[in-house]
Motif scaffolding. Structure first.
Motif, mmCIF file in Angstrom:
data_model
loop_
_atom_site.group_PDB
_atom_site.id
_atom_site.type_symbol
_atom_site.label_atom_id
_atom_site.label_comp_id
_atom_site.label_asym_id
_atom_site.label_seq_id
_atom_site.Cartn_x
_atom_site.Cartn_y
_atom_site.Cartn_z
ATOM 1 N N SER A 412 6.072 -16.424 64.048
ATOM 2 C CA SER A 412 5.908 -15.318 64.986
ATOM 3 C C SER A 412 6.855 -14.198 64.586
ATOM 4 N N LEU A 413 6.526 -13.000 65.038
ATOM 5 C CA LEU A 413 7.302 -11.813 64.683
ATOM 6 C C LEU A 413 7.404 -10.916 65.910
ATOM 7 N N ARG A 414 8.606 -10.442 66.194
ATOM 8 C CA ARG A 414 8.786 -9.514 67.319
ATOM 9 C C ARG A 414 9.848 -8.483 66.966
ATOM 10 N N TYR A 415 9.552 -7.240 67.314
ATOM 11 C CA TYR A 415 10.515 -6.151 67.222
ATOM 12 C C TYR A 415 11.092 -5.856 68.605
ATOM 13 N N LEU A 416 12.255 -5.232 68.627
ATOM 14 C CA LEU A 416 12.784 -4.690 69.869
ATOM 15 C C LEU A 416 11.982 -3.450 70.230
ATOM 16 N N PRO A 417 11.355 -3.418 71.397
ATOM 17 C CA PRO A 417 10.552 -2.249 71.766
ATOM 18 C C PRO A 417 11.414 -0.988 71.903
ATOM 19 N N MET A 418 10.793 0.152 71.691
ATOM 20 C CA MET A 418 11.515 1.421 71.746
ATOM 21 C C MET A 418 12.212 1.640 73.082
ATOM 22 N N GLU A 419 11.540 1.302 74.173
ATOM 23 C CA GLU A 419 12.158 1.546 75.488
ATOM 24 C C GLU A 419 13.421 0.727 75.678
ATOM 25 N N HIS A 420 13.462 -0.468 75.078
ATOM 26 C CA HIS A 420 14.658 -1.303 75.170
ATOM 27 C C HIS A 420 15.787 -0.741 74.306
ATOM 28 N N LEU A 421 15.432 -0.214 73.129
ATOM 29 C CA LEU A 421 16.435 0.429 72.291
ATOM 30 C C LEU A 421 17.054 1.621 73.015
ATOM 31 N N LYS A 422 16.229 2.428 73.648
ATOM 32 C CA LYS A 422 16.739 3.592 74.371
ATOM 33 C C LYS A 422 17.594 3.184 75.558
ATOM 34 N N ASP A 423 17.276 2.051 76.150
ATOM 35 C CA ASP A 423 18.097 1.570 77.266
ATOM 36 C C ASP A 423 19.518 1.253 76.829
ATOM 37 N N VAL A 424 19.677 0.827 75.571
ATOM 38 C CA VAL A 424 21.013 0.490 75.073
ATOM 39 C C VAL A 424 21.898 1.737 75.005
ATOM 40 N N VAL A 425 21.294 2.885 74.732
ATOM 41 C CA VAL A 425 22.044 4.157 74.698
ATOM 42 C C VAL A 425 21.616 5.035 75.873
ATOM 43 N N SER A 426 21.388 4.398 77.003
ATOM 44 C CA SER A 426 20.695 5.011 78.140
ATOM 45 C C SER A 426 21.242 6.360 78.558
ATOM 46 N N GLU A 427 22.563 6.461 78.732
ATOM 47 C CA GLU A 427 23.119 7.703 79.252
ATOM 48 C C GLU A 427 23.057 8.838 78.238
ATOM 49 N N ASN A 428 22.724 8.502 76.991
ATOM 50 C CA ASN A 428 22.725 9.513 75.930
ATOM 51 C C ASN A 428 21.446 9.471 75.109
ATOM 52 N N LYS A 429 20.411 8.828 75.632
ATOM 53 C CA LYS A 429 19.231 8.518 74.821
ATOM 54 C C LYS A 429 18.507 9.754 74.299
ATOM 55 N N ASP A 430 18.610 10.874 74.992
ATOM 56 C CA ASP A 430 17.903 12.075 74.548
ATOM 57 C C ASP A 430 18.623 12.813 73.429
ATOM 58 N N ASN A 431 19.794 12.340 73.056
ATOM 59 C CA ASN A 431 20.558 12.992 71.992
ATOM 60 C C ASN A 431 20.516 12.213 70.677
ATOM 61 N N PHE A 432 19.568 11.297 70.550
ATOM 62 C CA PHE A 432 19.423 10.539 69.309
ATOM 63 C C PHE A 432 18.121 10.903 68.605
ATOM 64 N N CYS A 433 18.133 10.744 67.289
ATOM 65 C CA CYS A 433 16.927 10.922 66.480
ATOM 66 C C CYS A 433 16.247 9.574 66.305
ATOM 67 N N TYR A 434 14.955 9.522 66.679
ATOM 68 C CA TYR A 434 14.153 8.291 66.557
ATOM 69 C C TYR A 434 12.943 8.508 65.643
ATOM 70 N N GLU A 435 12.953 9.535 64.836
ATOM 71 C CA GLU A 435 11.756 9.931 64.093
ATOM 72 C C GLU A 435 11.215 8.827 63.201
ATOM 73 N N CYS A 436 12.106 7.991 62.657
ATOM 74 C CA CYS A 436 11.626 6.929 61.772
ATOM 75 C C CYS A 436 10.802 5.890 62.521
ATOM 76 N N PHE A 437 10.893 5.860 63.847
ATOM 77 C CA PHE A 437 10.137 4.903 64.653
ATOM 78 C C PHE A 437 8.881 5.492 65.287
ATOM 79 N N LEU A 438 8.641 6.792 65.091
ATOM 80 C CA LEU A 438 7.568 7.470 65.807
ATOM 81 C C LEU A 438 6.404 7.778 64.889
ATOM 82 N N ASN A 439 5.195 7.399 65.318
ATOM 83 C CA ASN A 439 3.992 7.719 64.551
ATOM 84 C C ASN A 439 3.655 9.200 64.678
#
Length: 439
Positions: A412-439
């Motif tokens: 089986s294979l599982r990635y950490l979903p994007m929303e969970h990644l953003k939760d880790v940097v929750s108070e600052n999530k809008d100040n990060f670049c996520y382009e490598c994860f976005l279609n």
């Protein structure tokens, strides 16, 4: 992705500037393994320059201690310019109007080719095909006006420069790449990560240089200027996921704690029966600890790393990466055999490294392998300093989850979903670049 260093010697002391620069550069070795270089402005105003292909300790193995007033250093992981060409090793140096200019750059300039063409048509001559040299030409052309340079090159860079008797350090207004300043009575030290400065007991304070700021040191005086402002930042999330050392703190996040929290959130999604948790060393270790603690499953070192080998991701080609994996990771059959394994890693980029690691574990009779990735799928190339030049190289862009599971040969294979990644940097999530994860 590269490591950069700038050192300014404030007063005479027993520590010579070459040794300090080399130590900081060695602490940033994980950021680049293709080449290393140091230049030192000596007291007689002559410039010592030494660059070579290979690791820091290899390149400088025959160099005796050299002292001076200002030094800059660089360890290279190329994203622009030929990889195995010593001409592209940094620092890049010029002699201009009876004084020395030198530059070391971490990042990538997406519009460098366009700017280079314009400059060449105006008469500029380049000695490398590195994007960094474009910045140096603009610096001369625009008479050192960072505000004007930033209009032409808005990103992505953290840079240290020597200009005659000045040391400059600056960061683009979006803050893609980190940069730190260590302050003591003896030295000012700039480095890509605070952990590279922490090693010195004489350092009194370490600060993170804010995006859009330039620090200038001249005649033992230091001052800063704001040359550009962005409405929001674009901190590279991959610095936290993979590149930076676990003992570093950047973008106001402690790297080890960030990775551990990603592992915890990954564990909360688990729906398979797991006997043991095995990290891919060393990139998956912190996430595996968080995962293991959350599920209350034993963390086992089923793969032992040879620490005399390099980082496989930043090897220049796929053949080098495969060879590095076989020379780097050694399985313990007694740990792996007949176990249902949660194998934890930070990311999958091209897929070749992961496939080879899983093959090693299969060869040692694992009962089941459940591959868990502590970040979302990487589907876009990075234009800002990570060597992912085409979509075709990115395996998650070419395959869906089931196709990738079969290709990797895992149960089986599982990635950490994007929303969970953003939760880790929750108070600052809008100040990060996520382009490598976005279609």
């Amino acid at each position: 992705m590269c490591g950069i260093v700038g050192v300014y010697k404030r007063k005479q002391n027993p520590n010579n500037i070459f040794d300090i620069t080399k130590k900081v550069l060695f602490s940033l070795q994980h950021r680049g393994q293709e080449s290393a270089g140091i230049c030192i402005l000596k007291e007689d105003k002559d410039l010592f320059v030494y660059k070579g292909l290979g690791l820091v300790n290899q390149v400088f193995s025959n160099i005796t201690s050299i002292d001076g007033k200002i030094a800059i250093g660089h360890t290279r992981y190329s994203t622009s310019g030929s990889k195995a060409n010593i001409r592209n090793a940094q620092p890049i140096t010029y002699y201009y109007k009876n004084s020395w200019l030198a530059i070391a750059h971490n990042g990538n300039i997406p519009n460098a080719d366009e700017i280079r063409k314009i400059l060449e048509e105006e008469g500029s001559i380049f000695s490398t095909n590195s994007d960094t040299e474009v910045f140096l030409h603009l610096y001369v052309k625009l008479k050192g006006s960072f505000s004007e340079i930033s209009k032409i090159i808005p990103y992505a860079y953290s840079i240290v420069m020597l200009d005659n008797n000045k040391l400059l350090a600056f960061r683009d207004a979006y803050g893609y790449r980190p940069l730190f300043l260590g302050i003591s009575e003896e030295f000012y030290i700039f480095a890509s990560e605070n952990s590279a400065i922490n090693q010195f007991d004489f350092i009194d304070e370490i600060i993170e240089i804010n995006p859009g700021e330039v620090y200038i040191i001249e005649n033992n005086e230091i001052y800063k200027e704001k040359f550009a402002i962005s409405e929001k930042y674009r901190f590279c999330i991959f610095e936290l996921i993979y590149f930076s050392r676990p003992d570093s703190k950047l973008f106001n996040y402690q790297v080890y704690k960030f990775r551990k929290e990603c592992g915890k959130r990954l564990a909360l999604l688990e729906d398979k029966e797991i006997d043991i948790v095995i990290p891919v060393p060393d990139s998956g270790l912190a996430s595996a600890i968080g995962y293991s603690q959350t599920l209350n499953k034993p963390l086992e070192l089923g793969l032992i790393r040879n620490h005399y080998s390099g980082r496989s991701f930043i090897q220049p080609d796929n053949i080098s990466r495969k060879e590095t994996i076989r020379n780097k990771l050694f399985p313990i059959r007694e740990v792996i055999e007949n176990k249902r394994i949660a194998l934890i890693d930070d990311s999958i980029v091209r897929g070749n490294t992961s496939k080879e690691i899983i093959k090693i574990i299969r060869e040692n009779n694992a009962k089941e392998i459940h591959f868990r990735i502590a970040s979302p799928p990487i589907v876009n190339p990075c234009l800002y300093g990570i060597d992912m030049p085409t979509k075709e190289e990115l395996i998650a862009n070419r395959m869906n989850l089931e196709e990738l599971r079969k290709f990797l040969n895992v149960d089986s294979l599982r990635y950490l979903p994007m929303e969970h990644l953003k939760d880790v940097v929750s108070e600052n999530k809008d100040n990060f670049c996520y382009e490598c994860f976005l279609n």
